[in-house]
Enzyme design. Structure first.
Site: not given
Length: 372
Positions: A217, A247, A326, A328, A343
């Site tokens: 993404h 993903d 964060g 992430s 994900s």
């Protein structure tokens, strides 16, 4: 996914080097809009940055269980590590049980056949996949399908889920996940592109060239990556990206990664990553992220299906490792083995949570790449 919300957490290949070209990490895509002290899945054995990063005791058992289950293919419902740390592989007949035992694992006869469980997950895919906030996975320890719903699944949508699962009777276990499953990422040690921030995955090699993998993404949204917001330190260019469905994305780097890959432990040290492997239920794992540092937990499911608002992602690793915006893209790993790319999920590192990871082995296979 809106660029204004997209930020990342980064891991470094070689902390001492300090080179932007050696950054590694990935993207966490979930935002928990609600919190609850009664979450079904809480953080298991949380570990702060650098506090405990050696290979977990279950690492060898998990690797053995994964290898044996891979050989059995469709004749097993999966493998896991039990509470004693033993590798357990499910089987359907005495011949396979003997082979599992000879290979150094504990065989367990399944209560339901792999074909039966595949039919159940197929029925869920047909009936429930268009309902965001839902998902499912086979639990090899109980031979049941665990079906989860988040707080947004109510009314007619919840009724539809219950109609489908009701026909499956005792073969289904329903779990409620507080909060909302959602693609969302916030920043930390950020890399930048197109007004957004994301983070990298593991450094990899393909045809002797340097790349890194990250979440799909992110790759869908960002073409050109830089180590700074102004774009002065170019990192690389997205060449392939897949989300939803999977993903993962592949980015060709501008600067050589010197064939190495590692995870930032947020204590001035790095965990070298030398190989990729498959996660196993019950395995102790670690996630690195810039907001909350290093945290640990256990794998609760593999081959999980998650229905985000943006679409369905399949084949995921489900864990009890907490994550927050964060973090992430922080890598999932066990010792020197790369396992996944963050994900999505629900929760935070105060109350615990549920987090899903894209298996890195699948990404490497699709891209024809290997860990640097």
């Amino acid at each position: 996914m809106r660029n204004s919300r997209l930020r990342t957490a980064v891991t470094t290949t070689a902390v001492a080097a300090g080179s932007a070209g050696l950054l590694a990490g990935s993207l966490y895509v979930v935002h928990a809009e609600g919190r609850s002290g009664g979450q079904e899945a809480r953080l298991a054995g949380d570990s702060q940055a650098g506090r405990r990063t050696a290979a977990p005791a279950t690492g060898q058992a998990a690797a053995r269980a994964a290898r044996i289950a891979g050989r059995l293919g469709d004749r097993t419902t999966g493998a896991y590590v039990d509470s004693s740390g033993r590798p357990v592989v499910t089987v359907t007949n005495a011949t396979d049980a003997a082979a599992v035992r000879a290979a150094g694992a504990v065989p367990k006869m399944t209560q339901r056949s792999p074909a039966t469980l595949r039919r159940m997950t197929g029925a869920l895919q047909r009936a429930v996949a268009d309902i965001p906030g839902t998902g499912w996975a086979v639990d090899p320890a109980t031979s049941k399908v665990t079906v989860w719903t988040d707080d947004t699944v109510t009314g007619t949508r919840m009724a539809a889920v219950r109609r489908t699962t009701g026909r499956m009777g005792a073969a289904v276990r329903m779990v409620r996940i507080p909060g909302r499953l959602r693609t969302f990422a916030l920043g930390g040690d950020a890399i930048f592109g197109q007004g957004a921030r994301c983070s990298l995955g593991f450094n990899v090699k393909r045809a002797q060239q340097d790349f890194f993998v990250t979440a799909g993404h992110c790759g869908n949204e960002i073409q050109n990556w830089a180590a700074d917001q102004q774009g002065a330190e170019a990192l690389g260019t997205t060449v392939e990206s897949d989300f939803p469905g999977n993903d993962f994305a592949l980015v060709q780097t501008e600067q050589g990664a010197e064939g190495q890959s590692a995870v930032n432990l947020y204590n001035g040290q790095a965990q070298q990553i030398t190989e990729a492997g498959d996660a196993v239920v019950g395995q102790r794992v670690f996630r690195s992220g810039s907001t909350t540092g290093v945290h640990s937990g256990s794998v609760t499911a593999t081959n999980a299906t998650v229905n985000f608002a943006e679409g369905t992602v399949t084949g995921m690793i489900q864990t009890t490792v907490c994550a927050e915006p964060g973090d992430s893209g922080g890598p999932l790993f066990a010792g020197s083995t790369a396992l996944g790319l963050t994900s999505g999920g629900s929760g935070d590192c105060q109350t615990g949570g549920v987090t899903f990871f894209q298996p890195v082995t699948e990404a490497l296979q699709v891209f024809g790449a290997e860990i640097g």
